[in-house]
Scaffold this motif. Sequence first.
Motif, short mmCIF file in Angstrom:
data_model
loop_
_atom_site.label_atom_id
_atom_site.label_comp_id
_atom_site.label_asym_id
_atom_site.label_seq_id
_atom_site.Cartn_x
_atom_site.Cartn_y
_atom_site.Cartn_z
N GLU A 1 0.69 -1.19 0.12
CA GLU A 1 -0.08 0.02 -0.04
C GLU A 1 0.66 1.27 0.00
O GLU A 1 0.60 2.28 0.70
CB GLU A 1 -1.24 -0.02 1.04
N GLY A 2 1.79 1.32 -0.75
CA GLY A 2 2.63 2.42 -1.07
C GLY A 2 3.71 2.79 0.05
O GLY A 2 4.36 3.66 -0.05
N HIS A 3 3.84 1.67 1.01
CA HIS A 3 5.21 2.11 1.88
C HIS A 3 5.90 0.63 1.80
O HIS A 3 5.61 -0.57 1.51
CB HIS A 3 4.49 1.81 3.55
N ILE A 4 7.30 0.74 2.00
CA ILE A 4 8.07 -0.09 2.12
C ILE A 4 8.10 -0.52 3.71
O ILE A 4 8.58 0.18 4.60
CB ILE A 4 9.72 0.29 2.03
N ILE A 5 7.39 -1.61 4.06
CA ILE A 5 7.32 -2.29 5.39
C ILE A 5 8.38 -2.92 5.94
O ILE A 5 8.31 -2.90 7.36
CB ILE A 5 5.92 -2.77 5.46
N ALA A 6 9.00 -3.37 5.12
CA ALA A 6 10.41 -4.17 5.88
C ALA A 6 11.39 -4.30 4.65
O ALA A 6 10.92 -4.37 3.46
CB ALA A 6 9.82 -5.50 6.29
N GLU A 7 12.72 -4.22 5.09
CA GLU A 7 14.06 -4.16 3.89
C GLU A 7 14.68 -4.99 4.53
O GLU A 7 15.25 -4.95 5.86
CB GLU A 7 14.03 -3.01 3.48
N GLY A 8 15.74 -5.92 4.02
CA GLY A 8 16.60 -6.70 4.41
C GLY A 8 16.97 -7.96 3.75
O GLY A 8 16.20 -8.29 2.73
N SER A 9 17.76 -8.57 4.25
CA SER A 9 18.27 -9.90 3.63
C SER A 9 16.94 -10.74 3.96
O SER A 9 16.55 -10.57 5.10
CB SER A 9 19.54 -10.63 4.01
N PRO A 10 16.74 -11.96 3.27
CA PRO A 10 15.61 -12.56 3.68
C PRO A 10 15.83 -13.64 4.63
O PRO A 10 14.98 -13.41 5.72
CB PRO A 10 15.61 -13.89 2.25
N GLU A 11 16.80 -13.94 5.21
CA GLU A 11 17.38 -14.52 6.38
C GLU A 11 17.08 -13.52 7.64
O GLU A 11 16.45 -13.95 8.39
CB GLU A 11 18.59 -14.85 6.25
N ALA A 12 17.53 -12.25 7.43
CA ALA A 12 17.63 -11.37 8.58
C ALA A 12 16.15 -10.98 8.87
O ALA A 12 15.71 -11.16 9.95
CB ALA A 12 18.20 -10.24 8.25
#
Lengths: 404, 239
Positions: free
Chosen positions: B206-217
Amino acid sequence: MMNLFAMARRIIRQIVRDKRTLALLIIAPLIILTLVWYIFGAKTSEPNLAIINYESSDLVPAFKKADYERMTPLQARRALADNKIDAYVDLKHPVAVHLEGSDPSRNGLAISKIQKSMQAVQRIGIRKMKNQFQEMIKNQQQAIRNQQQIIRQMTGALKHYSPSALSGIQLNSPGKAQQVKIAPSSGEKTHLNVTYLHGSDELNTFDSFGPAMVGIFVFLFIFMIGGVSFLRERTTGTLDRLMASPIKNYQIIWGYMIGFGLFVILQSFILTCFIVYVLHIYNVGNLFNVLVIVFILSFSALSLSILMSTAAKNELQMFQFIPLVIVPQVFLSGLFPIETLPGWVQTIGSLMPVHYSTDALRNIMIRGTGFSGWWLDGLVLLVFSLVFITINIFALRASRPLAS
Amino acid sequence: MTYPIKGEHLHKHYKKQVVLDDVSLTLHEGEIYGLIGPSGAGKTTLVKILLGLEKADSGTVQLFEQPPTLHAFRSLGYMAQSDALYNELSAYQNLEFFASVQGLRGKEKKERILEAAKHVNLENALKKNVAQFSGGMRRRLSLAAALVHEPRLYLLDEPTVGLDPLIRRNIWTLFQYLKGKGASMIVTTHVMDEVARCDRVGLLSEGHIIAEGSPEALIQEFNVSSVEDIFLLKEGAHL
């Protein structure tokens, strides 16, 4: 420069490999123009006419048997109702014409034919009048001769009984009696002597419509194909791919112009040769001039179609522009006289590319004028193209707002 | 470290609908960044804004640490969600056109076309008309057109949609190969098993980046069994 040619080469390849489009671009206008040629170029059919109440009329010679069927009043009314004849002429009340009346063009044909016969009717009237006059004059001359006879006898008697009275009368008489001569009548020669500054009496409707028709159909087909082909560039996403590449906006638009231009040259050449050498449209001008005009017109059609495709989301919307862009051009192209229309309609007409091509082609083909007769029309068409192309290049900027 | 793409505080709305609300995204040199999220989350809009094909209402975009220029596009391979091919042309002619537009000439162009076709297993179908291609072949040809000029940066919008698992695996092997040669890429997807192959992922919702990082992290951080569950968690669902 190389991008421009890559663009043009791709469009040429696309059209060459798409046989349908190629056929639509080159063969379809020929077929349609041939149809138009048959419709407008056909000899107009003779009206079917009849006369009634002719038995006692001396006007019958004016209505030749080959042109006017002899009918009884009942037959004629029935034939008219059954649409077998276009009109009948009643010679009892000279001259009453009864028309079928449902088709204005046939009405006109019938009337003009009957009017030709009316000239003959008038000639008959004049001749009749002349004969009456001659008869009258002859009678008068006879009367004069009789009187002269009497005068001679009276003179003889006078000479005998009173010679002095006679010499008095002879002194006062007005010389010799004049013989009345009738000059031959010149009223019978009623034919017009017609000469043409341009064209000839063999110029038919197609010859005068032809130049407009060529413009309209060239414009229509280029408009459709060019517009849809640029629209596809948008809808399939290839335009986005181009926008994400180093190609410049003007290279895209001019690439289109050059790529299509090749087929436009081919189409103009085939079409022009076809109407001049196969359909034998009336042409006293230089074929090369015709070609140049058709070619310039196609360019304005192509650039306009690309512009219109910007405002369309799909093929259907593109075709919705046809009634808006093409149909007014048909009516305002010069097919029909527009001098009497309201000012704003004429203004719209002067914004129509086909209007100028028709003007130029008529000057070239019918009036046989050279460059001096069409350069202005050609220039206007070129300006149209350049304006459309410039707008197109700027419109593309909207698709690539950040990098320009 | 340099950043092939950097977008900061991007806002975008169409009419009343807000598509992107303060989105920032930085792609690091030599990584595969997975942009994931449900359809309608604004992935395609974000990619187009990063490319400069659409203008953000506010925010800045940098390509190779500069405002976007035509010259930067030479080092960029873009594959849109639509196949973006010319149906009338053969596969070879399609690649040839895009290679020409990217400035390739002569012998080099020919070699690159064959190489790109080989990468997507289409080297035997080059003479065929694209109109006769299956959906999967079109997708692969579209990818080949994006990599024919060996760009340093790829923006691939749903590159594997509609492909069968085997071909999908081959394509991810190709991505790893390109990365090994020094390329960076942003890949949008909503296939979750592809997420694990990315170096970093960004979850767009919905227009926000709700999480970001490596998949494992991410899996550790949110204490979930798969990245997909993070969307459900954010929706307020109890796992």
